[in-house]
Design a protein around this motif. Structure first.
Motif, PDB file in Angstrom:
ATOM      1  N   MET A 279      25.922  62.303  30.433  1.00 61.23           N
ATOM      2  CA  MET A 279      26.269  61.010  31.052  1.00 61.23           C
ATOM      3  C   MET A 279      27.021  60.126  30.063  1.00 61.23           C
ATOM      4  O   MET A 279      26.560  59.861  28.965  1.00 61.23           O
ATOM      5  N   SER A 280      28.160  59.642  30.471  1.00 62.85           N
ATOM      6  CA  SER A 280      28.897  58.728  29.620  1.00 62.85           C
ATOM      7  C   SER A 280      28.447  57.296  29.874  1.00 62.85           C
ATOM      8  O   SER A 280      28.846  56.386  29.181  1.00 62.85           O
ATOM      9  N   ARG A 281      27.628  57.165  30.898  1.00 58.32           N
ATOM     10  CA  ARG A 281      27.188  55.828  31.279  1.00 58.32           C
ATOM     11  C   ARG A 281      26.322  55.198  30.200  1.00 58.32           C
ATOM     12  O   ARG A 281      25.487  55.861  29.597  1.00 58.32           O
ATOM     13  N   LYS A 282      26.509  53.900  30.016  1.00 57.63           N
ATOM     14  CA  LYS A 282      25.681  53.175  29.062  1.00 57.63           C
ATOM     15  C   LYS A 282      24.244  53.132  29.556  1.00 57.63           C
ATOM     16  O   LYS A 282      24.006  53.115  30.747  1.00 57.63           O
ATOM     17  N   PRO A 283      23.286  53.078  28.638  1.00 57.92           N
ATOM     18  CA  PRO A 283      21.905  52.911  29.083  1.00 57.92           C
ATOM     19  C   PRO A 283      21.744  51.545  29.740  1.00 57.92           C
ATOM     20  O   PRO A 283      22.560  50.655  29.516  1.00 57.92           O
ATOM     21  N   PRO A 284      20.679  51.376  30.533  1.00 58.48           N
ATOM     22  CA  PRO A 284      20.482  50.083  31.189  1.00 58.48           C
ATOM     23  C   PRO A 284      20.427  48.967  30.164  1.00 58.48           C
ATOM     24  O   PRO A 284      19.837  49.134  29.098  1.00 58.48           O
ATOM     25  N   ARG A 285      21.047  47.855  30.488  1.00 54.79           N
ATOM     26  CA  ARG A 285      21.034  46.725  29.568  1.00 54.79           C
ATOM     27  C   ARG A 285      19.620  46.171  29.477  1.00 54.79           C
ATOM     28  O   ARG A 285      18.822  46.348  30.376  1.00 54.79           O
ATOM     29  N   ASP A 286      19.333  45.533  28.371  1.00 55.74           N
ATOM     30  CA  ASP A 286      18.036  44.887  28.235  1.00 55.74           C
ATOM     31  C   ASP A 286      17.928  43.793  29.284  1.00 55.74           C
ATOM     32  O   ASP A 286      18.897  43.087  29.547  1.00 55.74           O
ATOM     33  N   HIS A 287      16.757  43.669  29.836  1.00 60.83           N
ATOM     34  CA  HIS A 287      16.623  42.598  30.806  1.00 60.83           C
ATOM     35  C   HIS A 287      16.569  41.268  30.062  1.00 60.83           C
ATOM     36  O   HIS A 287      16.219  41.203  28.882  1.00 60.83           O
ATOM     37  N   VAL A 288      16.954  40.216  30.790  1.00 57.12           N
ATOM     38  CA  VAL A 288      16.938  38.883  30.201  1.00 57.12           C
ATOM     39  C   VAL A 288      15.614  38.249  30.598  1.00 57.12           C
ATOM     40  O   VAL A 288      15.374  37.964  31.758  1.00 57.12           O
ATOM     41  N   ALA A 289      14.733  38.066  29.628  1.00 56.03           N
ATOM     42  CA  ALA A 289      13.398  37.556  29.937  1.00 56.03           C
ATOM     43  C   ALA A 289      13.465  36.067  30.228  1.00 56.03           C
ATOM     44  O   ALA A 289      14.245  35.341  29.613  1.00 56.03           O
ATOM     45  N   PRO A 290      12.662  35.600  31.165  1.00 53.83           N
ATOM     46  CA  PRO A 290      12.677  34.172  31.484  1.00 53.83           C
ATOM     47  C   PRO A 290      12.098  33.339  30.344  1.00 53.83           C
ATOM     48  O   PRO A 290      11.103  33.727  29.733  1.00 53.83           O
ATOM     49  N   VAL A 291      12.746  32.211  30.057  1.00 54.32           N
ATOM     50  CA  VAL A 291      12.194  31.282  29.074  1.00 54.32           C
ATOM     51  C   VAL A 291      11.595  30.065  29.776  1.00 54.32           C
ATOM     52  O   VAL A 291      10.903  29.265  29.155  1.00 54.32           O
ATOM     53  N   GLN A 292      11.904  29.957  31.053  1.00 57.63           N
ATOM     54  CA  GLN A 292      11.377  28.842  31.831  1.00 57.63           C
ATOM     55  C   GLN A 292      11.263  29.287  33.292  1.00 57.63           C
ATOM     56  O   GLN A 292      12.139  29.990  33.801  1.00 57.63           O
ATOM     57  N   ARG A 293      10.163  28.874  33.919  1.00 60.88           N
ATOM     58  CA  ARG A 293      10.034  29.140  35.363  1.00 60.88           C
ATOM     59  C   ARG A 293       9.996  27.806  36.088  1.00 60.88           C
ATOM     60  O   ARG A 293       9.313  26.881  35.641  1.00 60.88           O
ATOM     61  N   VAL A 294      10.746  27.726  37.167  1.00 62.21           N
ATOM     62  CA  VAL A 294      10.696  26.487  37.949  1.00 62.21           C
ATOM     63  C   VAL A 294      10.389  26.819  39.394  1.00 62.21           C
ATOM     64  O   VAL A 294      10.715  27.895  39.889  1.00 62.21           O
ATOM     65  N   ARG A 295       9.731  25.892  40.057  1.00 61.44           N
ATOM     66  CA  ARG A 295       9.359  26.041  41.470  1.00 61.44           C
ATOM     67  C   ARG A 295      10.155  25.053  42.290  1.00 61.44           C
ATOM     68  O   ARG A 295      10.257  23.879  41.930  1.00 61.44           O
ATOM     69  N   LEU A 296      10.724  25.568  43.366  1.00 62.74           N
ATOM     70  CA  LEU A 296      11.598  24.743  44.201  1.00 62.74           C
ATOM     71  C   LEU A 296      11.028  24.608  45.604  1.00 62.74           C
ATOM     72  O   LEU A 296      10.509  25.577  46.163  1.00 62.74           O
ATOM     73  N   ARG A 297      11.146  23.414  46.143  1.00 63.76           N
ATOM     74  CA  ARG A 297      10.856  23.206  47.556  1.00 63.76           C
ATOM     75  C   ARG A 297      12.198  23.033  48.251  1.00 63.76           C
ATOM     76  O   ARG A 297      13.043  22.261  47.791  1.00 63.76           O
ATOM     77  N   TYR A 298      12.384  23.778  49.328  1.00 67.81           N
ATOM     78  CA  TYR A 298      13.652  23.642  50.046  1.00 67.81           C
ATOM     79  C   TYR A 298      13.409  23.516  51.534  1.00 67.81           C
ATOM     80  O   TYR A 298      12.319  23.829  52.030  1.00 67.81           O
ATOM     81  N   SER A 299      14.446  23.035  52.216  1.00 67.96           N
ATOM     82  CA  SER A 299      14.339  22.868  53.670  1.00 67.96           C
ATOM     83  C   SER A 299      15.387  23.710  54.364  1.00 67.96           C
ATOM     84  O   SER A 299      16.392  24.111  53.772  1.00 67.96           O
ATOM     85  N   LYS A 300      15.113  23.992  55.613  1.00 68.74           N
ATOM     86  CA  LYS A 300      16.012  24.794  56.466  1.00 68.74           C
ATOM     87  C   LYS A 300      16.165  23.973  57.737  1.00 68.74           C
ATOM     88  O   LYS A 300      15.193  23.794  58.472  1.00 68.74           O
ATOM     89  N   ARG A 301      17.341  23.405  57.944  1.00 67.03           N
ATOM     90  CA  ARG A 301      17.486  22.399  58.998  1.00 67.03           C
ATOM     91  C   ARG A 301      18.605  22.729  59.965  1.00 67.03           C
ATOM     92  O   ARG A 301      19.553  23.434  59.601  1.00 67.03           O
ATOM     93  N   GLY A 302      18.506  22.133  61.156  1.00 66.13           N
ATOM     94  CA  GLY A 302      19.605  22.200  62.128  1.00 66.13           C
ATOM     95  C   GLY A 302      19.983  23.630  62.472  1.00 66.13           C
ATOM     96  O   GLY A 302      19.126  24.494  62.626  1.00 66.13           O
ATOM     97  N   ARG A 303      21.303  23.896  62.526  1.00 67.10           N
ATOM     98  CA  ARG A 303      21.743  25.215  62.984  1.00 67.10           C
ATOM     99  C   ARG A 303      21.383  26.309  61.982  1.00 67.10           C
ATOM    100  O   ARG A 303      21.293  27.468  62.347  1.00 67.10           O
ATOM    101  N   LEU A 304      21.156  25.913  60.722  1.00 69.17           N
ATOM    102  CA  LEU A 304      20.814  26.955  59.745  1.00 69.17           C
ATOM    103  C   LEU A 304      19.360  27.417  59.859  1.00 69.17           C
ATOM    104  O   LEU A 304      18.941  28.317  59.136  1.00 69.17           O
ATOM    105  N   ARG A 305      18.610  26.829  60.796  1.00 70.47           N
ATOM    106  CA  ARG A 305      17.264  27.365  61.002  1.00 70.47           C
ATOM    107  C   ARG A 305      17.330  28.767  61.600  1.00 70.47           C
ATOM    108  O   ARG A 305      16.352  29.506  61.580  1.00 70.47           O
ATOM    109  N   PHE A 306      18.502  29.149  62.119  1.00 68.14           N
ATOM    110  CA  PHE A 306      18.645  30.492  62.680  1.00 68.14           C
ATOM    111  C   PHE A 306      18.887  31.545  61.592  1.00 68.14           C
ATOM    112  O   PHE A 306      19.004  32.732  61.895  1.00 68.14           O
TER     113      PHE A 306
END
Lengths: 670, 258
Positions: free
Chosen positions: B1-28
């Motif tokens: 295989m000439s393919r490169k090995p899988p790249r190292d994953h990028v570990a999270p340094v911060q986790r954030v929690r989001l609240r979001y809404s789904k409104r109007g026509r995009l509720r579909f």
């Protein structure tokens, strides 16, 4: 004349106003599959003001949203039109039968997804036909819009129905349903049509609808079928096609857009919320193809080759990714590896997007132009999917007939390199039913596939490599050297493919490594009828539609028996039938339904190329050999536009390759 | 295989929690539709995402309890892992601007606590029933609340399932629409997060099944408009009337301040 046809269903009650029908549609959406496809709201969609515009277009891709929304033709024209002061353009797609039934029940008209306005309220309805199998969906949309199906029954309150796209190069089968057809590239044509409509409206709509159609015909910008009479010979062939009015030219020519760098569209590609067939951004890297494959209508009608420069491509990729957030970029054209600067371009792009989870793809590549370095470059930043090659013809002889100049040696060498470089899966695409083809030609596909696996195992040292043979039925198309050819009947096509399947399956050594995909020949027969049909085929389309034909490009909706029965009924009083349109070879002297439509190709050159095909003689590509006088450049006043270009690529500094160009970057040459 | 090995994953340094809404026509939009739209918005907004390892790295995103296709929501939640530390409000604004109107990021906190998913214990749903008067809705609701068990059927991925909805129904009340001219009952229900999940359409199915004459009582078209108004921990006040759905991001906010 078509006025004797039965009338369509009554106009939906909501047609006539330009107000949004969304409240009425919203109540139906919980009851249908995938409602998101009907609500619009795409990223980069344009919200133009209705009252500020004096020319209003609805553009339709006559298939389901998931197929139509990614279509580049529609996206380009949508942007080109909306950029014009005073011009507004919204999009509409075919609704699935579940919603169609509810819309009829509740009187909801065909609507645009942008502002949910009724299609009947627009000045123009432009339809982009990539395939003839969208014709019945046009009738559904017109009917739901409350627009009379028959063009001559419309008045000036109805939109002007304009067909475009590759299938519009023979619009005769839909001549009764459309008001005009644009041949060739649409960018400049839609602007000129907009101008004509504006002038007509500003002048107080002189002579009503007839006056507008006459102005369109006189300008030469589009073909207006109602201004031509078609006369027939007693045996059913066409005697001649004659303009009925002096405003109508004897021949109508195609449009050719020159200098693609001047037209970097779409500048803001649409990003649908619904899942579509192409979850990627596309950049058209060149238009046209002069490889000269004789079966290929696209290659014949889009000449000459016009490349976008490498700097132009890089700028479109950078800008498009920033505006869409897509993870994949497709470099589109009829044969992408043929771009004169493809290697530099792909290496540059792969460097730019290294580490950014962005992958590149070349959807159409030829065996001989493709090299594995290119493939490796493409897969550097993304997933390694399969490689697809299209030898098209199974035997060396067949490939000479179709002018697909790929030797078996080329193919095996390319595929072997791919397996050697670590690819595990290769797809080979062929056609069945080509002119002069015999069972033996098609059986060669089994031998070729076995050889691919044999060499692949040898080169890779593995037994888990695979090859998939995918077969499509050949349909002769207008404006190609094969426009005179007999189409193979679907019974023989199916029998030939059954023999091929058996030959692959019974190969003990390699059969298990070869996948086989094909479709039955029946849809090809109807596509053939619609491709090379004349105006009488319009009655077949209408009859099939009345009997329920919808979404004919979808195997689960296509019904051959319904079409065959419709042909029997609609052509009962004519000396011709379905076979006459499909499996009959045409002679040199026969007037073809599209002879008055000018693709630039010299008819005598096409005929000679057809004779050369029968003699198994090839023709070279005019990009690297002298002109062979196909006629296009002389007739259209155009010329080949290819590299090398002296515009450099935007600078890429060593050590910063992980950073994609900044959002908003527009890629001026360094 | 000439393919490169899988790249190292990028570990999270911060986790954030989001609240979001789904409104109007995009509720579909289905949950999958939302996921694609959200991931593309992150790329457009240039959010420095952490990625998983492997040949097909995926951005680190955890979605929780998506509202069904066709229902609107003011209280959907997800968590993302970032490769760089970001200011929450700046992040909220950037992602919100990149999302199409109708999909809106309404709140962002830095994750300071664990067990976030466990805090999504219940949802408060608002169900608008056009064409139905509050009185017409009240009678079946009383019957439903009086029952110990009410079984409904729903076609799921695993076939037709029959399950009780009553146990998950913590609170329900009927009120008239804000503009009293239109005949439209507003039903508010609090449903506990259980498996299999009990959704607003299951409650409507249950109401139809206990109503003496569903058609005569107006329990038919047009389809109701359903909105998830809150989702979070159950804050019980002693009696059924006092059941409140709390803010699931409150714990992170408090931890941030201490």
């Amino acid at each position: 004349m078509p006025t004797t046809w039965p009338q369509g269903p009554a106009q939906p009650p909501l047609a006539g106003s330009a107000d949004s029908i969304f409240p009425a549609l919203e109540a139906l959406l919980p009851l249908v599959q995938k409602p998101i496809q009907y609500v619009g709201g795409e990223v980069n969609a344009v919200a133009a003001d209705w009252d500020d515009a004096d020319v209003r277009w609805a553009l339709m891709y006559p298939d389901a949203y998931e197929v139509g929304a990614p279509n580049q033709g529609v996206q380009i024209l949508y942007e080109v039109l909306n950029e014009q002061p005073g011009v507004l353009c919204e999009r509409t797609y075919a609704v699935w039968p579940d919603l169609e039934a509810l819309m009829r029940e509740h009187g909801v008209p065909q609507f645009t997804v942008d502002s949910h306005r009724p299609v009947g309220a627009f000045d123009l309805l432009g339809l982009s036909f990539s395939t003839e199998l969208g014709y019945t969906n046009m009738l559904t949309a017109l009917d739901l819009a409350g627009v009379p199906l028959i063009a001559t029954e419309r008045d000036e309150s109805h939109p002007v129905v304009v067909a475009g796209g590759h299938a519009a190069f023979n619009p005769e089968p839909i001549a009764d349903f459309i008001d005009a057809a644009v041949l060739g590239d649409g960018e400049e044509a839609v602007l000129r049509l907009s101008e004509i409509v504006r002038e007509w409206k500003q002048a107080g709509r002189p002579d009503g609808r007839a006056g507008l159609l006459e102005a369109i015909a006189r300008s030469g910008v589009a073909y207006v079928p109602s201004m031509y009479d078609v006369e027939y010979l007693p045996d059913g062939r066409i005697r001649r096609v004659v303009p009925r009015q002096s405003a109508a030219p004897w021949r109508v020519a195609k449009h050719t857009l020159m200098d693609l760098d001047e037209w970097p569209y779409p500048k803001a590609p649409l990003v649908p919320l619904a899942e579509t067939v192409h979850e990627r951004m596309s950049v058209e890297i060149f238009r046209g193809c002069t490889r000269g494959c004789r079966f290929c209508q696209a290659g014949m009608i889009t000449r000459p080759v016009r490349e976008r420069s490498k700097a132009g491509i890089a700028a479109m990729v950078a800008n498009g990714l920033a505006k869409t957030g897509y993870e994949e970029v497709g470099l589109l054209s009829l044969s992408s590896a043929d771009h004169s600067e493809i290697a530099e371009t792909t290496t540059y792009l792969a460097d730019c997007y290294e580490g950014s989870q962005t992958s590149l793809s070349l959807p159409s590549t030829r065996v001989d132009a493709f090299n594995i370095d290119l493939a490796n470059e493409l897969s550097r930043n993304g997933r390694r999917s399969g490689l697809t090659f299209a030898p098209e013809g199974g035997s060396e002889r067949m490939r000479k007939v179709i002018n697909k100049q790929v030797t078996e040696e080329d193919l095996i060498r390319t595929v072997a390199t791919a397996y050697g470089a670590g690819w595990r899966q290769v797809k080979l695409y062929f056609m069945c039913g080509l002119p002069t083809e015999t069972d033996e030609d098609v059986l060669q596909i089994a031998r070729l596939a076995a050889e691919v696996i044999r060499v692949g195992r040898e080169v890779s040292g593995r037994r888990d490599i695979r090859c998939t043979v995918s077969i499509g039925g050949f349909v002769p198309k207008p404006h190609t050297p094969f426009q005179w050819a007999a189409q193979l009947d679907h019974e023989t096509t199916d029998a030939r493919l059954a023999k091929l399947r058996d030959a692959i399956r019974t190969n003990r050594e390699y059969g298990k490594s070869i996948g086989f995909r094909y479709h039955d020949g029946k849809p090809g027969t109807i596509e053939g009828l619609l491709s090379r049909g004349d105006r009488r085929v319009g009655r077949v389309i209408l009859q099939a539609w009345r009997e329920g034909a919808r979404f004919d490009g979808w195997s689960e909706h296509f019904d051959f028996d319904r079409w065959a029965a419709a042909a029997d009924v609609a052509l009962a009083d004519e000396p011709i039938d379905l076979d006459w349109y499909t499996t009959r070879e045409r002679e040199h002297a026969e007037v073809l339904p599209w002879d008055h439509l000018d693709s630039g190709l010299d008819r005598e050159w096409l005929w000679q190329d057809w004779q050369d095909a029968l003699d198994e003689e090839g023709v070279e590509d005019c990009r690297w050999t002298p002109c062979f006088d196909c006629g296009v450049c002389d007739q259209m006043g155009t010329s080949i536009q290819i590299g090398p270009t002296d515009l450099g690529l935007p600078g890429l500094r060593v050590g910063e390759s992980a950073e994609p160009p900044l959002p908003g970057y527009v890629g001026q040459p360094a | 295989m000439s393919r490169k090995p899988p790249r190292d994953h990028v570990a999270p340094v911060q986790r954030v929690r989001l609240r979001y809404s789904k409104r109007g026509r995009l509720r579909f939009a289905s949950h999958r539709d939302f996921q694609r739209a959200f991931e593309r918005a992150l790329r457009r907004a240039g959010v420095p995402m952490a990625y998983s390892a492997g040949f097909s790295p995926h951005p680190k995103i955890s979605y929780a309890n998506a509202a069904p296709t066709g229902t609107a929501s003011e209280a959907e939640y997800l968590e993302i892992g970032l490769a760089e530390v970001c200011d929450p409000e700046d992040l909220r604004r950037r992602i919100d601007e990149a999302l199409p109107p109708g999909l809106d990021i309404v709140d962002v906190v830095v994750a300071r606590t664990s067990d976030f998913a466990d805090r999504l214990q219940a949802s408060c749903w608002r169900i608008e029933l056009p064409g139905l008067s509050p009185a017409q809705a009240q009678d079946p609701l009383d019957r439903l609340l009086a029952a110990d068990e009410v079984f409904v059927e729903r076609l799921t991925k695993n076939g037709l399932r029959t399950f009780d909805v009553r146990a998950a129904l913590l609170m329900a009340q009927v009120a008239p629409a804000d503009d009293e001219t239109s005949a439209c009952a507003i039903l508010t229900v609090v449903l506990r997060q259980v498996t299999p999940s009990v959704r607003p359409d299951d409650i409507l199915a249950a109401l139809r099944s206990v109503a003496p004459s569903p058609v005569a009582n107006g329990w038919h078209t047009p389809p109701p408009l359903v909105t998830r108004e809150m989702q979070g921990p159950l804050v019980e006040g002693g009696s059924a009337d006092a059941i409140v759905v709390g803010d699931p991001l409150a714990a992170d906010r408090e931890a941030d301040q201490t």
